[in-house]
Design an enzyme around this catalytic site. Sequence first.
Site, PDB file in Angstrom:
ATOM      1  N   GLU A  72      -8.013  34.885  18.155  1.00 50.41           N
ATOM      2  CA  GLU A  72      -8.122  36.156  18.890  1.00 50.41           C
ATOM      3  C   GLU A  72      -9.526  36.749  18.726  1.00 50.41           C
ATOM      4  O   GLU A  72     -10.128  37.231  19.695  1.00 50.41           O
ATOM      5  CB  GLU A  72      -7.092  37.166  18.356  1.00 50.41           C
ATOM      6  N   CYS A 123      -5.778  39.975  12.864  1.00 49.18           N
ATOM      7  CA  CYS A 123      -6.112  39.830  14.282  1.00 49.18           C
ATOM      8  C   CYS A 123      -5.445  40.917  15.117  1.00 49.18           C
ATOM      9  O   CYS A 123      -5.945  41.295  16.169  1.00 49.18           O
ATOM     10  CB  CYS A 123      -5.651  38.472  14.785  1.00 49.18           C
ATOM     11  N   ARG A 161      -2.858   9.576  11.878  1.00 54.67           N
ATOM     12  CA  ARG A 161      -3.416   9.822  10.539  1.00 54.67           C
ATOM     13  C   ARG A 161      -4.346  11.035  10.577  1.00 54.67           C
ATOM     14  O   ARG A 161      -4.317  11.890   9.711  1.00 54.67           O
ATOM     15  CB  ARG A 161      -4.273   8.629  10.091  1.00 54.67           C
ATOM     16  N   LYS A 173       9.920  -0.290  -0.006  1.00 52.22           N
ATOM     17  CA  LYS A 173      10.538   0.301  -1.205  1.00 52.22           C
ATOM     18  C   LYS A 173      10.355   1.819  -1.239  1.00 52.22           C
ATOM     19  O   LYS A 173      11.316   2.567  -1.358  1.00 52.22           O
ATOM     20  CB  LYS A 173       9.925  -0.312  -2.468  1.00 52.22           C
ATOM     21  N   LEU A 174       9.103   2.276  -1.144  1.00 54.35           N
ATOM     22  CA  LEU A 174       8.880   3.723  -1.174  1.00 54.35           C
ATOM     23  C   LEU A 174       9.467   4.385   0.080  1.00 54.35           C
ATOM     24  O   LEU A 174      10.050   5.472  -0.003  1.00 54.35           O
ATOM     25  CB  LEU A 174       7.376   4.034  -1.301  1.00 54.35           C
ATOM     26  N   ASN A 175       9.359   3.715   1.222  1.00 59.26           N
ATOM     27  CA  ASN A 175       9.986   4.251   2.441  1.00 59.26           C
ATOM     28  C   ASN A 175      11.478   4.497   2.208  1.00 59.26           C
ATOM     29  O   ASN A 175      12.021   5.540   2.578  1.00 59.26           O
ATOM     30  CB  ASN A 175       9.835   3.271   3.611  1.00 59.26           C
TER      31      ASN A 175
HETATM   32  N1  NAP Z   1       4.133  -2.700   8.375  1.00 51.00           N
HETATM   33  C1  NAP Z   1       3.882  -1.528   7.871  1.00 51.00           C
HETATM   34  O1  NAP Z   1       3.932  -0.512   8.566  1.00 51.00           O
HETATM   35  C2  NAP Z   1       3.478  -1.424   6.437  1.00 51.00           C
HETATM   36  C3  NAP Z   1       2.941  -0.230   5.934  1.00 51.00           C
HETATM   37  C4  NAP Z   1       2.606  -0.195   4.594  1.00 51.00           C
HETATM   38  C5  NAP Z   1       2.831  -1.305   3.794  1.00 51.00           C
HETATM   39  N2  NAP Z   1       3.345  -2.441   4.336  1.00 51.00           N
HETATM   40  C6  NAP Z   1       3.582  -3.618   3.513  1.00 51.00           C
HETATM   41  O2  NAP Z   1       4.507  -3.308   2.503  1.00 51.00           O
HETATM   42  C7  NAP Z   1       4.282  -4.233   1.433  1.00 51.00           C
HETATM   43  C8  NAP Z   1       4.431  -3.496   0.127  1.00 51.00           C
HETATM   44  O3  NAP Z   1       5.726  -3.016   0.057  1.00 51.00           O
HETATM   45  P1  NAP Z   1       6.256  -2.293  -1.213  1.00 51.00           P
HETATM   46  O4  NAP Z   1       7.607  -1.802  -0.867  1.00 51.00           O
HETATM   47  O5  NAP Z   1       6.060  -3.141  -2.406  1.00 51.00           O
HETATM   48  O6  NAP Z   1       5.191  -1.085  -1.354  1.00 51.00           O
HETATM   49  P2  NAP Z   1       5.344   0.498  -1.446  1.00 51.00           P
HETATM   50  O7  NAP Z   1       6.625   0.948  -0.886  1.00 51.00           O
HETATM   51  O8  NAP Z   1       4.099   1.041  -0.867  1.00 51.00           O
HETATM   52  O9  NAP Z   1       5.336   0.744  -2.981  1.00 51.00           O
HETATM   53  C9  NAP Z   1       6.434   0.289  -3.725  1.00 51.00           C
HETATM   54  C10 NAP Z   1       6.468   0.975  -5.029  1.00 51.00           C
HETATM   55  O10 NAP Z   1       6.745   2.322  -4.826  1.00 51.00           O
HETATM   56  C11 NAP Z   1       7.293   2.762  -5.993  1.00 51.00           C
HETATM   57  N3  NAP Z   1       8.389   3.682  -5.760  1.00 51.00           N
HETATM   58  C12 NAP Z   1       9.464   3.622  -5.032  1.00 51.00           C
HETATM   59  N4  NAP Z   1      10.205   4.730  -5.180  1.00 51.00           N
HETATM   60  C13 NAP Z   1       9.544   5.482  -6.019  1.00 51.00           C
HETATM   61  C14 NAP Z   1       9.744   6.732  -6.587  1.00 51.00           C
HETATM   62  N5  NAP Z   1      10.832   7.487  -6.319  1.00 51.00           N
HETATM   63  N6  NAP Z   1       8.841   7.209  -7.442  1.00 51.00           N
HETATM   64  C15 NAP Z   1       7.760   6.477  -7.751  1.00 51.00           C
HETATM   65  N7  NAP Z   1       7.508   5.281  -7.246  1.00 51.00           N
HETATM   66  C16 NAP Z   1       8.403   4.810  -6.389  1.00 51.00           C
HETATM   67  C17 NAP Z   1       7.797   1.582  -6.803  1.00 51.00           C
HETATM   68  O11 NAP Z   1       6.931   1.444  -7.892  1.00 51.00           O
HETATM   69  P3  NAP Z   1       7.496   1.330  -9.368  1.00 51.00           P
HETATM   70  O12 NAP Z   1       8.203   0.027  -9.413  1.00 51.00           O
HETATM   71  O13 NAP Z   1       6.287   1.423 -10.194  1.00 51.00           O
HETATM   72  O14 NAP Z   1       8.426   2.476  -9.536  1.00 51.00           O
HETATM   73  C18 NAP Z   1       7.574   0.462  -5.872  1.00 51.00           C
HETATM   74  O15 NAP Z   1       7.203  -0.709  -6.529  1.00 51.00           O
HETATM   75  C19 NAP Z   1       2.923  -4.805   1.627  1.00 51.00           C
HETATM   76  O16 NAP Z   1       3.054  -6.160   1.970  1.00 51.00           O
HETATM   77  C20 NAP Z   1       2.352  -4.045   2.785  1.00 51.00           C
HETATM   78  O17 NAP Z   1       1.549  -4.831   3.595  1.00 51.00           O
HETATM   79  C21 NAP Z   1       3.686  -2.523   5.623  1.00 51.00           C
END
Ligand code: NAP
Length: 373
Positions: free
Chosen positions: A55, A90, A190, A301-303
């Site tokens: 504004e 404003c 991003r 995993k984190l997802n």
């Molecule tokens: N296609 C895509 O869009 C895309 C995007 C990104 C990555 N990727 C691929 O994904 C692969 C890696 O996958 P990822 O599952 O191993 O990696 P990530 O999900 O990035 O990281 C996994 C780690 O996150 C941690 N985690 C999970 N829950 C948690 C929590 N509540 N608190 C703290 N830490 C937590 C765990 O570590 P701790 O065991 O230490 O707890 C786990 O080992 C790679 O090959 C990469 O290229 C693909």
Amino acid sequence: MFSQSDFTYMERALALASRGMYTTTPNPRVGCVLVKNGEVIGMGFTQPAGQDHAEVRALKDARSRGKDPRGATAYVTLEPCSHFGRTPPCAHALIDARVEKVIAAMEDPNPTVSGRGLAMLRDAGIDVRCGLLANEAHEMNIGFVSRMTRRRPWVRMKVAATLDGRTGLPSGESQWITGEDARADGHAWRARACAILTGIGTVREDDPQLTVRAVDTPRQPQRVLIDSRLDVPLDARILDGAPPWIFHSADADPARADALRDKGAELVELSNEHGKVDLPAMLTALADRGINELHVEAGHKLNGSLLREGCVDELLIYLAPSLLGNAPGMFDFGPPATLDARPHLKFHRIDRLGDDLRILARFAGTHGASETR
Ligand SMILES: NC(=O)c1ccc[n+]([C@@H]2O[C@H](COP(=O)([O-])OP(=O)(O)OC[C@H]3O[C@@H](n4cnc5c(N)ncnc54)[C@H](OP(=O)(O)O)[C@@H]3O)[C@@H](O)[C@H]2O)c1
């Protein structure tokens, strides 16, 4: 209640607001158009924090063109503020300029000030209307609304996958699943985020920089890493450049913590009962640091952990027309005990980018504009 020209001017104000897409954080993106006798006499959008709001910018613009804002209508994409923050209110500026009418797209979502700016304008005798193109205004500031109303950022999780929902090979090879258009589009998402988050698994496998490169941006988002035990290699690329924030648990080795601090990283300890990072608490911590929109690019995993803990509002999925079969998927969780227990989403947008599809889907119950209005 609103005329066709009202819509046209508010659309212009929204277009102005979008010019602050990468710069207003932690403030909302706001645009303002001043109209007098059918002529646009001033325009503005919110400048970086501490500088002019939309504004004030529009009033200065009008005066610099030799136009008197007295008697004008101000179209603003968010209720004018009523409080002294880093800049004066404003609403005062509009009252002092003696505008005749103010049309706002939506009220300020901050519950402690919502409605006050409009009331201040009404008390000064200004004709005030609110609600024009409210959905569009809400979308523009979906992260700011989330932070103000829920004390957590709007969390958008990006995944690039094959048509059968696979994200990479068991060997870790995952680059690239989608085409160039989709990857550039991913960088634009991003860029609009205040922060980009990943997990230690992705850092180990891909060593990402986690920066915006494929599109021009005046600022890089804050980088955030979830790494319970502080396993991140000291030569990881995420440690180069602006210091990342690393969330870890109490299990982390203090010597590792010191080494990472020496590299400039900012560490935040937030443990849950399993010795991992407390993800909901992490969202609160990010909100308290002014993060409006959080962009997640992590592995399955984190997802999965983020999904399980209700920490995701929206999925941004790029689907490539290829298959990977028995390879890692998008989310490591479940399966739910019954079909009824599965998480439900709504498709918000579906677009084609080159050979790939882009799907934006929102969880039922999240506060996207389409659910609230
Ligand atoms: N296609 C895509 O869009 C895309 C995007 C990104 C990555 N990727 C691929 O994904 C692969 C890696 O996958 P990822 O599952 O191993 O990696 P990530 O999900 O990035 O990281 C996994 C780690 O996150 C941690 N985690 C999970 N829950 C948690 C929590 N509540 N608190 C703290 N830490 C937590 C765990 O570590 P701790 O065991 O230490 O707890 C786990 O080992 C790679 O090959 C990469 O290229 C693909």
